[in-house]
Enzyme design. Structure first.
Site, PDB file in Angstrom:
ATOM      1  N   ALA A 167      -8.291  11.051  15.502  1.00  0.00           N
ATOM      2  CA  ALA A 167      -9.770  11.916  15.416  1.00  0.00           C
ATOM      3  C   ALA A 167      -9.251  13.321  15.703  1.00  0.00           C
ATOM      4  O   ALA A 167      -8.632  13.688  17.380  1.00  0.00           O
ATOM      5  CB  ALA A 167     -10.487  11.001  16.416  1.00  0.00           C
ATOM      6  N   GLU A 168     -10.237  14.497  14.914  1.00  0.00           N
ATOM      7  CA  GLU A 168      -9.790  15.889  15.140  1.00  0.00           C
ATOM      8  C   GLU A 168     -10.184  16.237  16.862  1.00  0.00           C
ATOM      9  O   GLU A 168     -10.079  17.336  16.746  1.00  0.00           O
ATOM     10  CB  GLU A 168     -10.035  16.439  14.135  1.00  0.00           C
ATOM     11  CG  GLU A 168      -8.586  16.739  13.362  1.00  0.00           C
ATOM     12  CD  GLU A 168      -8.256  14.913  12.209  1.00  0.00           C
ATOM     13  OE1 GLU A 168      -8.988  14.520  12.401  1.00  0.00           O
ATOM     14  OE2 GLU A 168      -7.487  14.956  12.074  1.00  0.00           O
TER      15      GLU A 168
ATOM     16  N   HIS B 124      -5.321  19.741   1.350  1.00  0.00           N
ATOM     17  CA  HIS B 124      -4.087  19.955   1.793  1.00  0.00           C
ATOM     18  C   HIS B 124      -3.945  21.457   1.611  1.00  0.00           C
ATOM     19  O   HIS B 124      -2.093  21.123   1.131  1.00  0.00           O
ATOM     20  CB  HIS B 124      -3.320  18.926   1.201  1.00  0.00           C
ATOM     21  CG  HIS B 124      -3.280  17.681   1.333  1.00  0.00           C
ATOM     22  ND1 HIS B 124      -4.258  16.875   0.997  1.00  0.00           N
ATOM     23  CD2 HIS B 124      -2.767  16.887   2.244  1.00  0.00           C
ATOM     24  CE1 HIS B 124      -4.299  15.710   1.450  1.00  0.00           C
ATOM     25  NE2 HIS B 124      -3.343  15.714   2.660  1.00  0.00           N
TER      26      HIS B 124
HETATM   27  C1  LIG Z   1      -9.626  13.493   9.229  1.00  0.00           C
HETATM   28  C2  LIG Z   1      -8.172  13.211   8.643  1.00  0.00           C
HETATM   29  N1  LIG Z   1      -7.166  13.587   9.285  1.00  0.00           N
HETATM   30  C3  LIG Z   1      -5.867  13.644   8.786  1.00  0.00           C
HETATM   31  C4  LIG Z   1      -5.159  12.712   7.501  1.00  0.00           C
HETATM   32  C5  LIG Z   1      -4.558  13.072   7.195  1.00  0.00           C
HETATM   33  N2  LIG Z   1      -3.729  11.354   6.904  1.00  0.00           N
HETATM   34  C6  LIG Z   1      -4.020  11.042   5.738  1.00  0.00           C
HETATM   35  S1  LIG Z   1      -3.805   9.315   5.155  1.00  0.00           S
HETATM   36  C7  LIG Z   1      -3.616   9.515   7.707  1.00  0.00           C
HETATM   37  C8  LIG Z   1      -3.456   7.967   7.774  1.00  0.00           C
HETATM   38  C9  LIG Z   1      -4.746   7.333   8.416  1.00  0.00           C
HETATM   39  O1  LIG Z   1      -3.920   5.255   8.635  1.00  0.00           O
HETATM   40  P1  LIG Z   1      -4.794   4.653   8.016  1.00  0.00           P
HETATM   41  O2  LIG Z   1      -6.391   4.798   8.441  1.00  0.00           O
HETATM   42  O3  LIG Z   1      -4.467   3.260   8.716  1.00  0.00           O
HETATM   43  O4  LIG Z   1      -4.418   4.376   6.303  1.00  0.00           O
HETATM   44  P2  LIG Z   1      -3.783   3.981   5.837  1.00  0.00           P
HETATM   45  O5  LIG Z   1      -2.918   5.124   5.410  1.00  0.00           O
HETATM   46  O6  LIG Z   1      -2.502   3.327   6.755  1.00  0.00           O
HETATM   47  O7  LIG Z   1      -3.514   2.908   5.299  1.00  0.00           O
HETATM   48  C10 LIG Z   1      -3.424  10.415   8.069  1.00  0.00           C
HETATM   49  C11 LIG Z   1      -3.420  11.142   9.206  1.00  0.00           C
HETATM   50  C12 LIG Z   1      -6.636  12.950   7.143  1.00  0.00           C
HETATM   51  N3  LIG Z   1      -6.420  12.440   5.560  1.00  0.00           N
HETATM   52  N4  LIG Z   1      -7.738  13.231   7.483  1.00  0.00           N
END
Ligand SMILES: Cc1ncc(C[n+]2csc(CCOP(=O)(O)OP(=O)(O)O)c2C)c(N)n1
Ligand SMILES: Cc1ncc(C[n+]2csc(CCOP(=O)(O)OP(=O)(O)O)c2C)c(N)n1
Ligand SMILES: [Mg+2]
Ligand SMILES: [Mg+2]
Lengths: 325, 341, 325, 341
Positions: free
Chosen positions: A57-58, A127
């Site tokens: 959560a940015e 990215h």
């Molecule tokens: C707003 C945002 N912050 C950071 C990221 C980088 N990021 C990509 S996937 C991820 C983790 C997501 O975790 P989850 O919601 O549990 O999904 P999962 O990958 O475990 O299926 C992060 C931090 C992003 N894509 N979007």
């Protein structure tokens, strides 16, 4: 002391800051495990309380840092990719950048937000982004974007010491691009100061981040053709070092501004306008901007990615034209 | 409370079933009254064209004063919202300062005329500067609490917003973070039934703001926000517990906005008159006066005396503030960046 | 048909859009009661299902509108004050502006986000902001900022008809500034087109919103002094009408760009850069920018507020200097 | 399922205690298997340096296929997240298209090479385009549902995210709005235990994502996300109810990410090997095969036949896709704005 990459320079600087001041702490996504670029590798073990994995959560990463800085801590927040800072825009624009101003200096925020930016890594639309144009339009914030390891180290140190919120931009492609001895190498220790990285008499190239390296490469190439380029590394994007910008423009009378961000509304416009207003009499040619085309963000496929990004070849071509003007 | 010395001093002994001393009860009434009278004068000045904008806490004085009195002044932090005049008074803002702030005077300690009125901030009093953007302060409060936890500094942060502001993403991110890290924050929501023209049914799918705590396994409480004593008795234990490391709390004070949203708002557009009249009967000032008079804590004369003292204090503050210097045009510059001393 | 204010022009246009197309709906804070500026007064009674009070959450107002537009509706979202759009920055930047691009046109978003902007109303830091610089750096979005009632009507209509997300900026101070007959008055019906509002030969003033009115007033004043100003009303800020900008700059050789937003990183930089690059040979003087000082946002107290805002007097002074150059 | 015709067609009669027919059960297995095999080939291509980036759904096939099969294809909308390959296949994406997307080929129907792989979108199939920014799609889903409600269009929107993404403000704003307006949205959270390196205890103060529904008085359910049949049986009634106007639902599928976060991630940095091994035992494919084999729904040979068919389909798709044209440099331009036809 061995020569280090940008990545190592940033890590070392964070390590030193954590060691020398217990008000410093690091907060962000996955920072405890070292982060996706491994910048914070090993720090959790040394400073268990002061590396804090945040929820995904940015807005909270920045808002929490604001509160902690107000208290008197020295938070160094990490936004995993610059592309994901957008949901923290409100906390940076409405809060962080105005804290000192709206209290007449009664309150202030010694905080840093580090984030990897820029493209050329097959990162696609989310990215690869350049975000500096949005944040250089936020008086009260400082924005830093170095290119060389030594400047990353000295300016990150200065950013952590600064009493104001600093957005510290780390170009992904520079992380492992080169090595530098940290003592010995020229290092800017003050925010707000640009550097003339290369002297020249025919035209001036103004750049920052990865494009600074590309500009220097282009300048080398052009030197063989007898075109002598002055190259400015902006280093700090807000506040801008107007003096160095204007002096360098006046010195050659021809200016090429290069950035990886898209053209319209990019930082290049501001730099061009400064020159057009304050160095007009010295100009021998139109002020040129070389930037990415006006599309929403960098496409994924490498063919389109390289089409999108300026590079040494495109810079050299633009400079040749300008020199011939 | 300048003139206080001239009168018999109140006992500081806690009274059964009040959990407050005479002295504290007097303070309570004094601050509620001061907040109300200040707001009344502010609105008058606005109508006279001498203050462009007023946003008031009329009807929420009990919710504000009772909660603020539960804090350790000088130790605990307050991240208030724009209606919290009552809280600021409890934490040390003077009537004069309140008026400087209203008029955007050069010496307004909150923002020296740079922000709209009611955007308070004062580092010495540990009142956190806020913007007009709702709910952002909830994260700042959590950040201060995180810092205090890292430094083993036994303080509590109280932060306020209205019920409408609980729809913002920052509300969620703040409660989520505070609950994960068990931070000493009290999220204090003054539910006055409306977000400008929108009644709570348009703002929330749950009947009570306190219900929102469930998604965070956070402790929560609801209190009659018109009853200052009940508010104190609800907030105080939560503050003490948070100070002892018991983690965050979400407290909802059910109250009502007795006036329009601001000096620019015509609430007759959206609020049934009958509803307003019902709530006016529960005016926190009448309620408090009634109770302490009935229980014979203070004789009527003493309460009247407080009223006169407050009237006087407000009158003087307004006169004084109006004479104070305005900022000059160039005062718009400066402090964009904080320079190291 | 009677002469109408900007406020009435906007309301009428919304009313007509709601009447003529049942895919159009309005969503925002307090819109059912008419909104804080009373723009939507009376519409709830006429279109009970299609005026929707949203919770107090800007990211949702924009995100919900994106979904509805993707489905095929024509949402017209209202952000109560431009100052509060910041928490919706991510939805606009990462999502709305890229929808068509990232799907190669397979999906698209016919949506409008209306919001009152600008100062001079004792609104202080958070009820006075200019936000255009952030959003004119978002390819894929369109940004509109009219000055006259007739243009508000015609361009809002065009924005609702457009298949792309449009940020429609309504300057608060223009709401009741003047009246205009909607039929008869010159009205731009196309997005992306600026207008030369006043012909002139000595210098060119480029402005939009409230500053356009101030610039015209300054031009009148200067006319009496024999200084003949050409005044351009940009109308659409993204995409910019480069042709009109460049032609007008070339026509006089001297350019003054005026905006209410702060200087550094403001839209003026982009306009200046366009001219410095593409009309360089025609320039007889430095390109001047007149804008607010670089402080976070407009201060509340009227003394500081008027210091902050450009106005006809400051514009005339800057123009005189430029004319004398 | 090209070759299906050549084999005895499965009965479409619903089987007791499956609530699914032979035909649907075969589909289920087929889609889960196709998703897994495609992901395996994708990772192989990445290791060979032929695909810069892979983000996969290995371990979440049951959660994805079971939920997608509860939708009316062509009618209901899906706002997926980057792991949802299985869902996209159910809704009509071919193996070839999946490979075009991985390789960013010119004819990739999702984004023609403009976005990273696994950022799907297809208006004809009612799959909503998404960015990399997590949780933003939850609001888009609510917006589509609002539009459908305004148009009395009886459709349901299913939107997905990971448990880590439920910390975002947009998650709160989406659930809040959908609950207030009783919209036909299913918020489907695939809880795989990690957000990259962060385990759930760092992401949420509650043990289950489903607990977050309480703050919105929203109906919720938890299901074993490794059991495709259980997933279908949980999601299907929620979808039917939402279509009948019963309002939104929050469903949590407990599953596990069997691979690293992406082709760039080394999960050994943060994940105990033993934990992984425990979950591998619950692999949705083994689980499903075991059950239908045990219950004698399909003889082993038939399941083997499906495996071969899938292998063949994937092999062919990869070969074909690798030969397809790449975008040219100039393909980066165009469609920044949508022009009216
Ligand atoms: C707003 C945002 N912050 C950071 C990221 C980088 N990021 C990509 S996937 C991820 C983790 C997501 O975790 P989850 O919601 O549990 O999904 P999962 O990958 O475990 O299926 C992060 C931090 C992003 N894509 N979007
Ligand atoms: C982010 C944001 N959006 C909109 C506004 C405009 N606004 C000011 S107060 C208000 C209503 C707030 O309602 P509530 O939170 O219940 O507090 P109350 O005013 O009722 O005390 C709104 C919409 C704002 N200040 N901030
Ligand atoms: Mg309220
Ligand atoms: Mg996860």
């Amino acid at each position: 002391m061995a020569a280090v990459t940008v990545l190592e320079a940033v890590r070392q600087t964070l390590d030193e800051a954590l060691a020398s001041d217990d008000r410093v702490f690091i907060i962000g996504e996955d920072v405890e495990a070292g982060g996706v670029f491994r910048v914070t590798d090993g720090l959790k073990a040394k400073y268990p309380e002061r590396l804090i994995d945040s929820p995904l959560a940015e807005s909270s990463i920045i808002g929490i840092s604001i509160g902690a800085a107000h208290y008197g801590m020295r938070p160094v927040a990490e936004i995993q990719f610059a592309d994901f800072i957008h949901s923290g825009f409100d906390q940076l624009c409405s809060e962080a950048s105005r804290w000192s101003y709206r209290t007449n200096g009664d309150a202030y925020l010694p905080m840093v937000v580090r984030t990897p930016w820029g493209g050329g890594v097959h990162g696609g639309q989310h990215h690869s982004q350049s975000i500096e144009a949005y944040y250089t339009h936020m008086p009260g914030l400082k924005v830093v974007a170095p290119a060389f390891p030594a400047d990353y180290a000295s300016l990150l140190k200065a950013s952590i010491a600064d009493l104001n919120p600093v957005l510290f931009l780390e170009h992904k492609r520079t992380y492992r691009l080169m090595r530098q001895e940290l003592n010995g190498a020229p290092a800017e220790t003050r925010l707000g100061h640009a550097r003339v990285t290369r002297q020249g008499s025919d035209l001036t190239i103004i750049a920052y981040g990865l494009m600074l390296h590309e500009s220097l490469a282009a300048a080398e190439e052009l030197a063989n053709e007898g075109i002598d380029c002055l190259v400015v590394d902006l280093l700090t994007l807000l506040p801008l070092d107007q003096e160095t910008i204007l002096e360098s423009a006046k010195a050659t009378g021809k200016v090429l501004i290069v950035h990886e961000d898209t053209l319209t509304g990019g930082l290049g416009g501001e730099i061009s306008a400064l020159i057009a207003e304050h160095a007009f009499e010295y100009l021998d040619a139109p002020i040129r901007r070389l930037a990415a085309p006006d599309i929403p963000a960098m496409p994924y496929h490498h063919a389109m990615e390289s089409f999108f990004m300026p590079d040494r070849t495109k810079i050299a071509a633009a400079a040749r034209e300008l020199a011939a003007y | 409370m300048t003139t206080a010395k001239t009168r018999r001093t109140r006992s500081r002994q806690t009274i059964e079933d009040y959990l407050l001393s005479e002295h504290e009860l007097e303070e309570m009434y004094y601050f509620m009254l001061l907040a109300r009278r200040l707001n009344e004068r502010m609105l008058a000045l606005n109508r006279q064209g001498r203050a462009p904008f007023v946003i008031a806490g009329a009807g929420q004085e009990a919710a504000q004063v009772g909660a603020a009195m539960a804090l350790k002044r000088g130790t605990d932090y307050l991240a208030p919202y724009y209606r919290d005049l009552g809280m600021n008074l409890v934490l040390g803002m003077s009537a004069r300062e309140a008026m400087l702030n209203l008029l955007g005077k050069r010496d307004d300690p909150s923002s020296h005329g740079r922000q709209m009125p009611s955007h308070w901030g004062n580092t010495e009093r540990r009142i956190v500067t806020g913007s007009s953007v709702v709910a952002t302060q909830l994260l700042h409060a959590a950040g201060i609490a995180l810092a205090a936890k890292l430094q083993n500094d036994p303080l509590v942060v109280l932060t306020c917003c209205g019920e409408g502001s609980t729809s913002k993403g920052d509300f969620h991110e703040a409660l989520n973070f505070a609950a994960i890290h068990k931070l000493p924050v009290i999220f204090y929501v003054q539910n006055n039934g409306y977000a400008i023209s929108e009644s709570t049914v348009k703002e929330m799918p749950v009947p009570n703001v306190a219900d929102r705590a469930r998604g965070y396994a956070m402790q929560s409480a609801m209190v009659d926000g018109m009853d200052c004593i009940a508010v104190y008795q609800t907030v105080r234990p939560a503050v003490d517990q948070a100070r002892r490391g018991g983690g965050p709390y979400l407290i909802e004070a059910k109250c009502y906005r007795l006036w329009g949203h601001s000096s620019d708002d015509d609430d007759s557009r959206y609020r049934p008159k009958a509803e307003l009249e019902e709530w006016i009967k529960k005016d926190p000032l009448t309620l408090f006066r009634g109770r302490v008079e009935k229980d014979g804590i203070f004789p009527k004369e003493d309460l009247d005396e407080i009223e006169h003292r407050v009237e006087e204090e407000v009158r003087e503050a307004v006169q004084w503030a109006l004479m104070q210097p305005d900022p000059g045009p160039e005062d718009a510059l400066g402090f964009v960046y904080k320079e190291a001393e």
